[in-house]
Scaffold this active site. Sequence first.
Site, PDB file in Angstrom:
ATOM      1  N   ASP A  38       0.862  -1.188   0.000  1.00  0.00           N
ATOM      2  CA  ASP A  38       0.000   0.000   0.000  1.00  0.00           C
ATOM      3  C   ASP A  38       0.897   1.237   0.000  1.00  0.00           C
ATOM      4  OD1 ASP A  38      -1.930   2.069   0.983  1.00  0.00           O
ATOM      5  OD2 ASP A  38      -3.219   0.325   1.269  1.00  0.00           O
ATOM      6  N   TYR A 150     -12.307   7.287 -12.280  1.00  0.00           N
ATOM      7  CA  TYR A 150     -12.532   6.068 -11.501  1.00  0.00           C
ATOM      8  C   TYR A 150     -13.315   5.039 -12.323  1.00  0.00           C
ATOM      9  CZ  TYR A 150     -14.026   3.219  -7.453  1.00  0.00           C
ATOM     10  OH  TYR A 150     -14.270   2.192  -6.566  1.00  0.00           O
TER      11      TYR A 150
HETATM   12  P1  NAD Z   1      -9.711   2.757   0.602  1.00  0.00           P
HETATM   13  O1  NAD Z   1      -9.428   4.089   0.020  1.00  0.00           O
HETATM   14  O2  NAD Z   1      -9.919   2.668   2.070  1.00  0.00           O
HETATM   15  O3  NAD Z   1      -8.564   1.720   0.230  1.00  0.00           O
HETATM   16  C1  NAD Z   1      -7.776   1.816  -0.921  1.00  0.00           C
HETATM   17  C2  NAD Z   1      -6.345   1.503  -0.526  1.00  0.00           C
HETATM   18  O4  NAD Z   1      -5.524   1.552  -1.704  1.00  0.00           O
HETATM   19  C3  NAD Z   1      -5.769   2.529   0.452  1.00  0.00           C
HETATM   20  O5  NAD Z   1      -5.102   1.862   1.493  1.00  0.00           O
HETATM   21  C4  NAD Z   1      -4.803   3.334  -0.406  1.00  0.00           C
HETATM   22  O6  NAD Z   1      -3.738   3.906   0.343  1.00  0.00           O
HETATM   23  C5  NAD Z   1      -4.351   2.297  -1.406  1.00  0.00           C
HETATM   24  N1  NAD Z   1      -3.851   2.872  -2.664  1.00  0.00           N
HETATM   25  C6  NAD Z   1      -4.417   3.846  -3.420  1.00  0.00           C
HETATM   26  N2  NAD Z   1      -3.650   4.089  -4.486  1.00  0.00           N
HETATM   27  C7  NAD Z   1      -2.590   3.232  -4.413  1.00  0.00           C
HETATM   28  C8  NAD Z   1      -1.460   2.998  -5.227  1.00  0.00           C
HETATM   29  N3  NAD Z   1      -1.240   3.701  -6.347  1.00  0.00           N
HETATM   30  N4  NAD Z   1      -0.568   2.053  -4.840  1.00  0.00           N
HETATM   31  C9  NAD Z   1      -0.770   1.345  -3.700  1.00  0.00           C
HETATM   32  N5  NAD Z   1      -1.803   1.528  -2.886  1.00  0.00           N
HETATM   33  C10 NAD Z   1      -2.715   2.461  -3.255  1.00  0.00           C
HETATM   34  O7  NAD Z   1     -10.966   2.174  -0.184  1.00  0.00           O
HETATM   35  P2  NAD Z   1     -11.770   0.823   0.014  1.00  0.00           P
HETATM   36  O8  NAD Z   1     -13.169   1.166   0.236  1.00  0.00           O
HETATM   37  O9  NAD Z   1     -11.071  -0.063   0.978  1.00  0.00           O
HETATM   38  O10 NAD Z   1     -11.676   0.204  -1.455  1.00  0.00           O
HETATM   39  C11 NAD Z   1     -10.798  -0.870  -1.767  1.00  0.00           C
HETATM   40  C12 NAD Z   1     -11.031  -1.318  -3.192  1.00  0.00           C
HETATM   41  O11 NAD Z   1     -12.381  -1.748  -3.353  1.00  0.00           O
HETATM   42  C13 NAD Z   1     -10.807  -0.224  -4.233  1.00  0.00           C
HETATM   43  O12 NAD Z   1     -10.181  -0.783  -5.356  1.00  0.00           O
HETATM   44  C14 NAD Z   1     -12.202   0.231  -4.567  1.00  0.00           C
HETATM   45  O13 NAD Z   1     -12.281   0.741  -5.868  1.00  0.00           O
HETATM   46  C15 NAD Z   1     -12.986  -1.054  -4.410  1.00  0.00           C
HETATM   47  N6  NAD Z   1     -14.401  -0.767  -4.123  1.00  0.00           N
HETATM   48  C16 NAD Z   1     -14.795  -0.364  -2.887  1.00  0.00           C
HETATM   49  C17 NAD Z   1     -16.132  -0.087  -2.651  1.00  0.00           C
HETATM   50  C18 NAD Z   1     -16.637   0.338  -1.302  1.00  0.00           C
HETATM   51  O14 NAD Z   1     -17.815   0.633  -1.160  1.00  0.00           O
HETATM   52  N7  NAD Z   1     -15.850   0.386  -0.267  1.00  0.00           N
HETATM   53  C19 NAD Z   1     -17.063  -0.208  -3.685  1.00  0.00           C
HETATM   54  C20 NAD Z   1     -16.616  -0.599  -4.934  1.00  0.00           C
HETATM   55  C21 NAD Z   1     -15.277  -0.902  -5.145  1.00  0.00           C
END
Ligand code: NAD
Length: 320
Positions: A38, A150
Amino acid sequence: MRNYEARKRILVTGGAGFLGSHLCDRLLERGDEVVCADNLFTGSKRNIEHLHGNPRFEFVRHDVTFPLYLEVDEIYNLACPASPVHYQHDPVQTTKTSVHGAINMLGLAKRLRCRIFQASTSEVYGDPSVHPQTEGYWGNVNPIGIRSCYDEGKRCAETLFFDYHRQHGLDIKVARIFNTYGPRMHPNDGRVVSNFIVQALQGNPITIFGEGQQTRSFCYVDDLVEGFLRFMDTDAGFTGPMNLGNPGEFTIRQLAEKVIELTGSKSTLEFKPLPSDDPLQRKPDISLAQAKINWTPEVQLEAGLKKTIAYFDSLLAGQI
Ligand code: NAD
Ligand code: UDP
């Protein structure tokens, strides 16, 4: 609990984020080794602090837009900011994270000949004209709007996953995740559940965008992670895409009223302009997940909100 022979070494990109940290917890609980990669853009060390003493856990500070060289048995690719406020903060980097990140992680999976999971999203359906959304629906996405970095980034990542599958025989699992909430959401990420709870606990006005008639379906994090694990264990012939989300559908106004009721807050409702391209309705059709992995979310909105409110209460009191 997996024994030494059955244990897998698993890479979780985005593992310090909201969903990723819960996934790391579950994988460690069942006995696997976890490498969490991360860059801490929206994730936090606090989300994985409790794992540092665990000899089966490693943290690597790494940006997935750069190649990563590791030896693992499976990959979960979650790295990407997920809240509109965060992904719109640096939209070019958001697309790079989705697209270059997918290329790098798929390249790693190809070298290792290992299974790879993609955290895709209901946003691939855009502002949907089919309701509830089935996996066969191709979506209604604006390619040049403020959400496009996105939505289109995630769509392109899906394309890459399926091309690596067809072209290189890669073993892929693509999950389309619908709005998920729970403890460890970022308090300032602007997502509706965290926003409303924090506003209610602080006695500030609850900011409803538009008239609050747009709908979302909210899945509790524990249910979602269970779906990830079951999907990852399906036969190689089943790639998805597969919807994962809770089909319970609520208007944003109903959510605000529920949060006020459960927190006992005196907050008022404040109506603000609806951001552009904000989808009017969203609800997953989960028949595929029910049939393939026997998965139906169990946590009802009220029960999940209570747990999430308790988390934010402790966080705001400085106890976490
Ligand atoms: P979040 O923002 O809490 O987690 C994303 C993580 O990715 C963070 O820890 C961030 O630091 C890390 N990150 C971002 N860019 C990065 C990079 N370039 N290199 C390495 N790490 C990087 O969000 P989340 O809700 O935990 O979402 C996780 C995944 O699930 C994402 O891919 C998101 O698109 C997908 N998602 C989540 C939801 C939801 O409702 N939570 C819905 C649809 C999809
Ligand atoms: N929303 C709202 N007030 C807020 C934050 C969000 O009314 O303070 C609305 C937003 O316009 C959208 C819904 O809640 O219609 C869900 O927003 P979120 O950012 O959580 O996720 P997404 O739009 O990506 O589903």
